[in-house]
Scaffold this active site. Structure first.
Site, short mmCIF file in Angstrom:
data_model
loop_
_atom_site.label_atom_id
_atom_site.label_comp_id
_atom_site.label_asym_id
_atom_site.label_seq_id
_atom_site.Cartn_x
_atom_site.Cartn_y
_atom_site.Cartn_z
CB CYS A 164 -0.90 -0.02 1.23
SG CYS A 164 -2.02 1.39 1.36
CE1 TYR A 244 -8.84 4.38 1.95
CE2 TYR A 244 -6.51 4.72 2.40
CZ TYR A 244 -7.54 4.52 1.51
OH TYR A 244 -7.27 4.45 0.16
#
Length: 421
Positions: A164, A244
């Site tokens: 990621c 997030y």
């Protein structure tokens, strides 16, 4: 050295190609294969990729094919960056959960579960074909939801590491704020994919001095603005959460925002049309500036570093990756996939020791890990009941009436991708 990119027709690909070209001493590729069922995209992306290599003097050969088996034959590593259902499916993931007042997002919540159900069977089929072609090949997964997809790959016995760009993006941002070289900063990065916290920022490596208090003191307002969270929250947490975490810490505010503006999927679809028009220009021989708005910042650098470490024992000594817990976080199962700093080499990724985790963060990690386990069972075995259980377990849903309605919506919007539905 041969590397294959599955999903090579993605508009992301020129970013990756640029990284391979610039960092060719770190990862000296002789052949790079782009494979994708979308011939119209491959016909634009592959020629641009060759022009980027040529302009930067990379001697490697770039080929393109829709034949997956041919593409992975002999590959030393296979990078997965596919999107099952394309932007149309993403548009649905981001909209129908809002009908229940739940966050609509492509990697977490109900939309993230939908993406996992579409993606896991496809990725496992690809991985099986990679293993038949070359059992020693590494699979680098950049396909969301990375944690669930990587867990599926590892459970099936594949040589896989998840990747990621959140950590490398924060590392670059922190370095710019501090006026230092990014390579000088080591992040104590802990959590699950898209559910992480920076609990320390160290100069010079894992044992270096922690400059996170200085970052929060001197640059807390800018960091909070980037995360779209209150500065006061960062001060009380004493850490930097990933962006997030806004879906959890400001759920209702996010839902209100999402209901009053175009979806990110719509924005990206428009951007992709513009990018593909640029890629069609035979004079273009570099990644266009517009690509920076597409997302995936520093993706190429992270991918090159990880591939180099796995294949050559080169690149960065420590990297943030998604890999098996194996006791690193004692409050999670050994087979959970966590996102932490790890020592990466030809034998794979070994997580570095992690300091005891604040219960405020550990509790949410444990909750989402349980959801991910149920999500993987639903992806592998189907049934409405398994989908319902996964949704009920997710902290962004967590009510049986919502879980029931969302289960029906998920199946209705994804029936063509669910063999059991």
């Amino acid at each position: 050295m041969k590397l294959t990119v599955v999903g090579g027709g993605s508009t992301y690909t020129p970013e990756l190609i640029d990284g391979f070209a610039r960092l060719r001493d770190t990862l000296p590729l002789t052949e790079l294969v782009l494979t994708d069922p979308a011939t119209d995209r491959l016909d634009l992306v592959a020629p641009l990729s060759r022009r980027i290599f040529a302009r930067q003097g990379h001697p490697g050969r770039i080929t393109a094919t829709t034949d997956l088996d041919a593409a992975v034959d002999g590959a030393d590593a296979v990078l997965l960056q596919l999107r099952v259902g394309g932007q149309a499916a993403r548009q649905q993931d981001e909209t129908w959960p809002l009908e229940c007042g739940c966050v609509g997002q492509e990697t977490t919540g109900a939309g993230g579960l939908a993406k996992a159900l579409r993606t896991v069977p496809v990725v496992l089929d690809i991985a099986d074909r990679v293993r038949r072609a070359n059992p020693d090949a590494w699979i680098i997964d950049f396909t969301n939801p990375v944690g669930i997809v990587t867990r599926a790959l590892l459970r099936a016995g594949h040589r896989a590491v998840g990747l990621c760009n959140v950590a490398i993006g924060l590392q670059r941002t922190f370095a710019a704020r501090l006026g230092t070289d990014p390579a000088d900063l080591h992040l104590d990065h802990v959590g699950l994919n898209h559910l992480t916290w920076e609990t320390a920022v160290r100069r010079g490596g894992p044992e270096g001095g922690d400059v996170l208090p200085r970052l929060l003191s001197d640059h807390g307002d800018e960091i909070a603005a980037d995360l779209r969270l209150p500065r006061s929250l960062l001060d009380r947490l004493g850490v930097v959460p990933s962006y997030y975490l806004r879906y959890y810490y400001a759920h209702d505010e996010v839902v209100r925002d999402l209901r009053t503006k175009p979806s990110r999927a719509a924005e990206v679809a428009d951007m992709e049309r513009r990018l593909l028009a640029l890629y069609a220009d035979p004079a273009l021989a570099e990644k266009p500036a517009l690509l920076a708005q597409r997302g995936g910042a520093y993706y190429s650098e992270a991918a090159v570093d990880l591939a180099a470490a796995l294949l050559r024992g080169a690149g960065s000594t420590y990297q943030v990756v998604n890999t098996l817990n194996n006791g690193t976080l004692p409050f999670l199962p050994d087979d959970a996939v966590i996102e932490v700093q790890a020592a990466v080499g030809p034998k794979g990724a070994t997580p570095l020791p992690v300091a005891p985790v604040d219960p405020l963060f550990a509790g949410l990690m444990a909750n989402v890990t349980a959801y991910e386990d149920l999500a993987l069972e639903a992806a592998l075995h189907g049934t409405r009941t398994r989908v319902f259980r996964a949704l009920l377990a997710h902290p962004l849903v967590a009510q049986y009436e919502y879980a029931d309605r969302l289960t029906d919506s998920l199946i209705a919007h994804n029936r063509e991708h669910l063999t059991w539905a």
